[in-house]
Design a protein around this motif. Structure first.
Motif, PDB file in Angstrom:
ATOM      1  N   UNK A 160       0.685  -1.548   0.181  1.00 52.70           N
ATOM      2  CA  UNK A 160      -0.127   0.146  -0.373  1.00 52.70           C
ATOM      3  C   UNK A 160       0.974   1.249  -0.122  1.00 52.70           C
ATOM      4  N   UNK A 161       2.180   2.140   0.226  1.00 53.28           N
ATOM      5  CA  UNK A 161       3.175   2.532  -0.254  1.00 53.28           C
ATOM      6  C   UNK A 161       2.772   3.901  -0.825  1.00 53.28           C
ATOM      7  N   UNK A 162       2.604   3.295  -1.844  1.00 51.42           N
ATOM      8  CA  UNK A 162       2.920   4.128  -3.294  1.00 51.42           C
ATOM      9  C   UNK A 162       1.173   4.323  -3.233  1.00 51.42           C
ATOM     10  N   UNK A 163      -0.022   3.878  -2.800  1.00 51.01           N
ATOM     11  CA  UNK A 163      -1.103   3.501  -3.253  1.00 51.01           C
ATOM     12  C   UNK A 163      -1.410   4.918  -2.234  1.00 51.01           C
ATOM     13  N   UNK A 164      -0.322   5.200  -0.643  1.00 43.65           N
ATOM     14  CA  UNK A 164      -1.118   6.002   0.077  1.00 43.65           C
ATOM     15  C   UNK A 164      -0.243   7.043  -0.212  1.00 43.65           C
ATOM     16  N   UNK A 165       0.761   7.290  -0.846  1.00 46.51           N
ATOM     17  CA  UNK A 165       1.691   8.071  -1.542  1.00 46.51           C
ATOM     18  C   UNK A 165       1.153   9.169  -2.638  1.00 46.51           C
ATOM     19  N   UNK A 166       0.143   8.536  -3.621  1.00 48.17           N
ATOM     20  CA  UNK A 166      -1.002   9.456  -4.599  1.00 48.17           C
ATOM     21  C   UNK A 166      -2.360   9.717  -3.670  1.00 48.17           C
ATOM     22  N   UNK A 167      -2.916   9.365  -2.438  1.00 47.60           N
ATOM     23  CA  UNK A 167      -4.254   8.913  -1.736  1.00 47.60           C
ATOM     24  C   UNK A 167      -3.304  10.572  -1.117  1.00 47.60           C
ATOM     25  N   UNK A 168      -2.196  10.835  -1.240  1.00 49.21           N
ATOM     26  CA  UNK A 168      -2.234  12.285  -0.138  1.00 49.21           C
ATOM     27  C   UNK A 168      -1.666  13.359  -1.444  1.00 49.21           C
ATOM     28  N   UNK A 169      -1.280  13.242  -2.183  1.00 55.02           N
ATOM     29  CA  UNK A 169      -0.968  13.280  -3.767  1.00 55.02           C
ATOM     30  C   UNK A 169      -2.595  14.558  -3.983  1.00 55.02           C
ATOM     31  N   UNK A 170      -3.230  13.424  -4.024  1.00 57.46           N
ATOM     32  CA  UNK A 170      -4.909  13.555  -3.741  1.00 57.46           C
ATOM     33  C   UNK A 170      -5.701  14.496  -3.229  1.00 57.46           C
ATOM     34  N   UNK A 221     -10.641  -1.035   0.210  1.00 56.53           N
ATOM     35  CA  UNK A 221     -11.124  -0.169   0.857  1.00 56.53           C
ATOM     36  C   UNK A 221      -9.756  -0.344   2.748  1.00 56.53           C
ATOM     37  N   UNK A 222     -10.142  -1.880   3.432  1.00 59.16           N
ATOM     38  CA  UNK A 222      -9.013  -1.433   4.088  1.00 59.16           C
ATOM     39  C   UNK A 222      -7.613  -0.594   4.541  1.00 59.16           C
ATOM     40  N   UNK A 223      -7.189  -1.410   3.353  1.00 60.68           N
ATOM     41  CA  UNK A 223      -5.564  -0.215   2.683  1.00 60.68           C
ATOM     42  C   UNK A 223      -6.240   0.918   2.347  1.00 60.68           C
ATOM     43  N   UNK A 224      -6.906   1.382   1.924  1.00 59.82           N
ATOM     44  CA  UNK A 224      -7.349   2.812   1.817  1.00 59.82           C
ATOM     45  C   UNK A 224      -7.298   3.715   3.021  1.00 59.82           C
ATOM     46  N   UNK A 225      -8.033   3.310   3.700  1.00 55.52           N
ATOM     47  CA  UNK A 225      -8.574   3.739   5.060  1.00 55.52           C
ATOM     48  C   UNK A 225      -6.990   3.832   5.909  1.00 55.52           C
ATOM     49  N   UNK A 226      -5.784   3.125   5.627  1.00 56.14           N
ATOM     50  CA  UNK A 226      -4.828   3.048   6.904  1.00 56.14           C
ATOM     51  C   UNK A 226      -3.962   4.250   6.245  1.00 56.14           C
ATOM     52  N   UNK A 227      -4.504   4.994   5.226  1.00 54.63           N
ATOM     53  CA  UNK A 227      -3.704   6.820   5.432  1.00 54.63           C
ATOM     54  C   UNK A 227      -4.585   7.691   5.674  1.00 54.63           C
ATOM     55  N   UNK A 246      -8.958  10.768   5.091  1.00 56.57           N
ATOM     56  CA  UNK A 246     -10.156  12.285   6.069  1.00 56.57           C
ATOM     57  C   UNK A 246     -10.634  12.940   4.507  1.00 56.57           C
ATOM     58  N   UNK A 247     -10.280  13.379   3.318  1.00 55.56           N
ATOM     59  CA  UNK A 247     -10.752  13.738   2.598  1.00 55.56           C
ATOM     60  C   UNK A 247     -11.346  13.476   0.904  1.00 55.56           C
ATOM     61  N   UNK A 248     -11.588  11.827   1.357  1.00 58.85           N
ATOM     62  CA  UNK A 248     -11.846  11.762   0.613  1.00 58.85           C
ATOM     63  C   UNK A 248     -13.410  11.233   0.088  1.00 58.85           C
TER      64      UNK A 248
END
Length: 427
Positions: free
Chosen positions: A236-246, A267-273, A277-279
């Motif tokens: 999930x590391x790269x996915x979390x970086x993309x989420x931070x940018x989004x 979703x559990x992986x997404x929610x770890x970022x 909170x802004x999604x």
């Protein structure tokens, strides 16, 4: 007195022998040969020098052209042009299903009146989610770039995305001045491991181009990244970086980022970022039963048979309907359901062993799920979080998660199978 006889003419000198003539010829030809050799040598040297100079000039021109072609300004101009043109969306498929409600919802996601957050679009595998997203873009793709993640390694994800954005990674981007102008230390980027190094460079370009697009057109552009579950599956590391940018792009009202995931298990992986909170999470669900029947009828399945297949096996799951359209040509509904039933029974046995030994709280939870959606807290309390995650996994396909904080059983045939296996009866 007679005159004296004239003196005899001197005898002609004897002709020179052949070996006496050769030195003269050799001298002449030696002179000519030397002159020719000298001329050839001089010409060769001139040609070599000319070739060297020409190559040097060409190299210099190529360097100048490369510098112009690959400068950050030109690279960004290409990316801006890609956003302005929009992604090319393929035409409708032969058996396309119109879904006006889903398409209208997604068009609102793709072109928000006010950008407040980024969006995560979820939907079970095979529900027609990607098709609906493409339908929503197809009407007007201007300002929207669509990219779907394949089965590539995470290290290749930024580079494949860059291709969709017409962004070129090159040495001219890697300058201290380029990073300094963007308040980033060059060492921070160049020392990073892949894929984070490539992503950092791509992100800087995206920010610049998004700002240019908004200034020029008065509204934000949209970037859609489909199948992000492919990234999550490999870490999930790269996915979390993309989420931070989004999230950052939404905070600054700079770029509308839409992430599409193929099932709720991501979703559990997404929610770890913390960026979650802004999604905003939206769902593309199955077709209605009537739409599903209409689809099968268009695929040359008799209406009565189509209604049975929808009610007992597929519901509105598009991928199941596609398979049924072929299978029903040589199998009965009962035969097809039995195959699914055996698969569901095998999945449950791998998780629980002897199904007769399932505890009453777990059994009753499954039976309630057979009757309809249940709140996530109730399901996770009864089944446990670890077991719930396993039931959500795509290789199991027993549970499905929904953005309204509920779980359901994955599909119509799973409902029927679970009810039969656990002897569930309606109240």
């Amino acid at each position: 007195m007679s005159s004296p006889a004239p003196a005899a003419a001197p005898a002609a000198a004897p002709a020179a022998a052949p070996d006496q003539q050769q030195p003269a010829f050799r001298g002449v030809f030696g002179f000519i040969g030397g002159a020719v050799a000298k001329a050839v040598s001089t010409t060769f040297i001139v040609l070599v020098v000319a070739a060297f100079v020409a190559q040097h000039v060409l190299d210099a021109k190529k360097t100048i052209i490369d510098a112009k072609t690959h400068s950050p300004e030109i690279v960004q101009a290409r990316m801006l042009a890609r956003f302005e043109a929009g992604s090319v969306i393929p035409p409708f498929e032969k058996y396309h299903v119109n879904r006006p409600e889903a398409v209208a919802m997604l068009q609102g996601v793709l072109r928000p009146a006010l950008l407040k957050d980024y969006t995560v679009v979820i939907g079970e595998v095979g529900c027609g989610k990607t098709t609906a997203v493409l339908d929503a873009i197809r009407a007007n793709s201007t300002g929207i770039v669509y990219h779907i993640v394949g089965a590539e390694l995470p290290v290749d994800v930024p580079k494949r995305l860059a291709g969709s954005l017409a962004f070129a990674f090159n040495r001219f981007t890697f300058t201290a001045g380029y990073f300094k102008d963007r308040s980033v230390e060059m060492e921070q980027v160049t020392s990073a491991e892949e894929p984070f190094k490539s992503w950092a460079i791509l992100e800087l370009g995206l920010r610049d181009v998004a700002a240019q697009f908004k200034a020029k057109h008065g509204h934000v552009a949209t970037l859609v990244i489909d199948a992000v579950d492919e990234i999550a599956q490999q870490g999930p590391a790269l996915l979390h970086v993309i989420q931070d940018f989004a999230k950052a792009a939404a905070d600054k009202q700079l770029l509308n980022v839409v992430l599409v995931t193929s099932d709720g298990s991501t979703l559990p992986e997404l929610k770890e970022s913390s960026a979650m909170t802004r999604a905003r999470v939206v769902e593309v669900g199955d077709l209605t039963d009537q739409q599903a029947v209409t689809y099968l009828v268009r695929r040359d399945i008799h209406e009565d048979l189509a209604k049975r297949a929808v009610a007992e096996i597929a519901g509105g799951r598009l991928i199941l309907l596609n398979n049924l359209a072929d299978d029903l040509l040589f199998k009965t509904v009962e035969q097809i359901f039995l195959e699914f039933h055996i698969g569901t029974r095998g999945a449950l046995r791998r998780l629980f062993g002897d199904l007769a030994q399932i505890s009453p709280p777990v059994s009753s939870t499954f039976c309630r799920l057979c009757r309809g959606a249940q709140h996530v807290d109730d399901v996770e309390e009864a089944l446990g979080l670890d077991l719930t995650k396993k039931l959500l996994a795509t290789n199991t396909n027993i549970l499905a998660y929904h953005p309204d904080e509920t779980y359901t059983l994955h599909s119509r045939h799973v409902q029927r199978s679970v009810a039969a296996l656990l002897n569930c009866t309606r109240p």
